[in-house]
Design an enzyme around this catalytic site. Structure first.
Site, mmCIF file in Angstrom:
data_model
loop_
_atom_site.group_PDB
_atom_site.id
_atom_site.type_symbol
_atom_site.label_atom_id
_atom_site.label_comp_id
_atom_site.label_asym_id
_atom_site.label_seq_id
_atom_site.Cartn_x
_atom_site.Cartn_y
_atom_site.Cartn_z
ATOM 1 N N ASP A 43 1.048 -1.316 0.020
ATOM 2 C CA ASP A 43 0.237 -0.185 -0.102
ATOM 3 C C ASP A 43 0.531 1.089 0.150
ATOM 4 O O ASP A 43 1.343 1.642 0.972
ATOM 5 C CB ASP A 43 -1.187 0.167 1.498
ATOM 6 C CG ASP A 43 -1.809 0.926 1.114
ATOM 7 O OD1 ASP A 43 -2.077 1.575 0.566
ATOM 8 O OD2 ASP A 43 -2.277 1.563 2.040
ATOM 9 N N ASP A 254 -1.632 5.468 -5.664
ATOM 10 C CA ASP A 254 -2.202 4.464 -4.325
ATOM 11 C C ASP A 254 -2.323 2.997 -5.072
ATOM 12 O O ASP A 254 -3.143 2.845 -5.843
ATOM 13 C CB ASP A 254 -3.708 4.721 -3.970
ATOM 14 C CG ASP A 254 -3.926 4.039 -2.591
ATOM 15 O OD1 ASP A 254 -2.690 3.083 -2.221
ATOM 16 O OD2 ASP A 254 -4.785 4.980 -1.922
#
Length: 374
Positions: A43, A254
């Site tokens: 992440d 992201d």
């Protein structure tokens, strides 16, 4: 013995396997002594590295065994108060143990709670023996809830903040930089690609384009500036007026968010142009509304989209990155609208690019790559 070296990587670059996991990607992290393999969500939109830890007060179901601190000779609780405890701003000291308790939340309403500790991580290298990295601060998560599936044993925060894995390993591996190559959605879960860290993870060579990172108030996110997107041959500016100056840092990359999310006005113009160019009838599936969806033919008939980042960094998004199979034989436009002024360049759009994040140079580089071949 002649060992073939992938052209993108340096001889002794620290590496880790990254595997597809139903819209997310899991990174193999070997933690502790002896090393224990944790497959955790990769992440770039958060900082904390945490794993589900025994004893579990409340953990989500997990197929693989959970990490047990008592089985590792290198596990140490972080003292409280201490500099390491303050790497996160959501920690607290609870006497008499004086452990560094943390709480860390996500936009998806997922939450992890536990204690901060230090451990030794072990990375593979491109060629040669594994590389050990002691005293990495991580979250030993005893209470973890949210939208995690049973393949995911935790989460690796790869953001820019001081607690992130990248910030912590930077000096040891020759620089705060890493590269990732995400295989396309629906690639079999056994097909791994590589994430590389530090020296040798730079992305360069034919076809590479580079844009600048923008420093904004939030230290975690990789903010970049998207000027506009071309659909087929039609350029659509990020701002509807087209004339007004683009706000720097209007998007962030992201790896933990699948779709690309853009402001509603921009989305409406993109969707209208896609509809105009795709000479196929949309499929109206009640379960998929309000997404724009088509049959399988859209993979051949759909347009290539080009994302234009600041600095003339043009990133082509081929049909498999733009139309994602949401149900059997139904492919939906992989963007969604938001009412906020900025957006997210999600992982669907990042697939089949070797992407280099360089915190020392403040750049992101993209190189078209078949990630299944790395």
């Amino acid at each position: 013995m002649n060992v073939p070296i992938p052209p993108s990587f340096h001889l002794d670059t620290a590496q880790s396997e990254i595997l597809p996991d139903n819209g997310e990607y899991v990174l193999k992290v070997s933690i502790g002594t002896p090393p224990f393999d944790v497959y955790a969500i990769a992440d770039t939109g958060s900082d904390l590295f945490w794993a589900q830890c025994l004893p579990c007060d409340q953990c989500y179901p997990q197929k693989m065994p959970k990490y047990n601190p008592k089985s590792s000779s290198t596990y140490r609780d972080v003292a409280c108060p201490s500099q390491q405890c303050h790497l996160l701003d959501t920690t607290s000291c609870v006497p008499p143990s004086n452990k560094c308790n943390y709480t860390y939340g996500y936009a998806s309403t997922s939450l992890t709670k536990g204690v901060l500790a230090t451990e030794t991580l072990t990375f593979a290298s491109a060629v040669g023996p594994p590389v050990k990295l002691p005293n990495v601060v991580f979250g030993c998560g005893h209470n973890n809830t949210g939208v995690f599936n049973d393949n995911e044993m935790g989460l690796v925060g790869l953001g820019k903040g001081p607690a992130s894995l990248i910030s912590q390993i930077g000096t040891s591996f020759g620089g705060r930089r890493f590269s990732q190559c995400l295989v396309p959605f629906h690639t079999p879960p056994t097909v791994a690609s590589k994430m590389s860290f530090g020296k040798g993870s730079e992305v360069s060579g034919p076809g590479t384009v580079t844009t600048s990172l923008v420093a904004l108030q939030d230290p975690t996110y990789y903010f970049v500036t998207l000027d506009g997107i071309t659909v087929g041959s039609t350029y659509l500016p990020f701002n509807s007026s087209g004339a007004g100056a683009i706000t720097k840092g209007n998007m962030f990359l992201d790896s933990g968010t699948p779709p690309t999310i853009v402001p509603r006005d921009f989305y409406n113009r993109l969707e209208a142009e896609v509809k105009r160019v795709v000479q196929l009838p949309p499929i109206d599936d009640p379960q998929l509304r309000p997404q724009l969806c088509y049959g399988r033919d859209v993979l051949a008939a759909g347009p290539v989209l080009t994302a234009h980042f600041d600095g003339k960094a043009d990133v082509d998004l081929k049909q498999p990155s733009t139309f994602i199979e949401a149900k059997d034989g139904i492919f939906c436009f992989a963007m969604t609208p938001t009412d906020s002024p900025g957006g997210i360049f999600g992982n669907f759009a990042q697939t089949n690019y070797l992407i280099g994040f360089d915190l020392d140079r403040n750049t992101v580089s993209f190189k078209p790559t078949d990630c299944t071949k790395l």
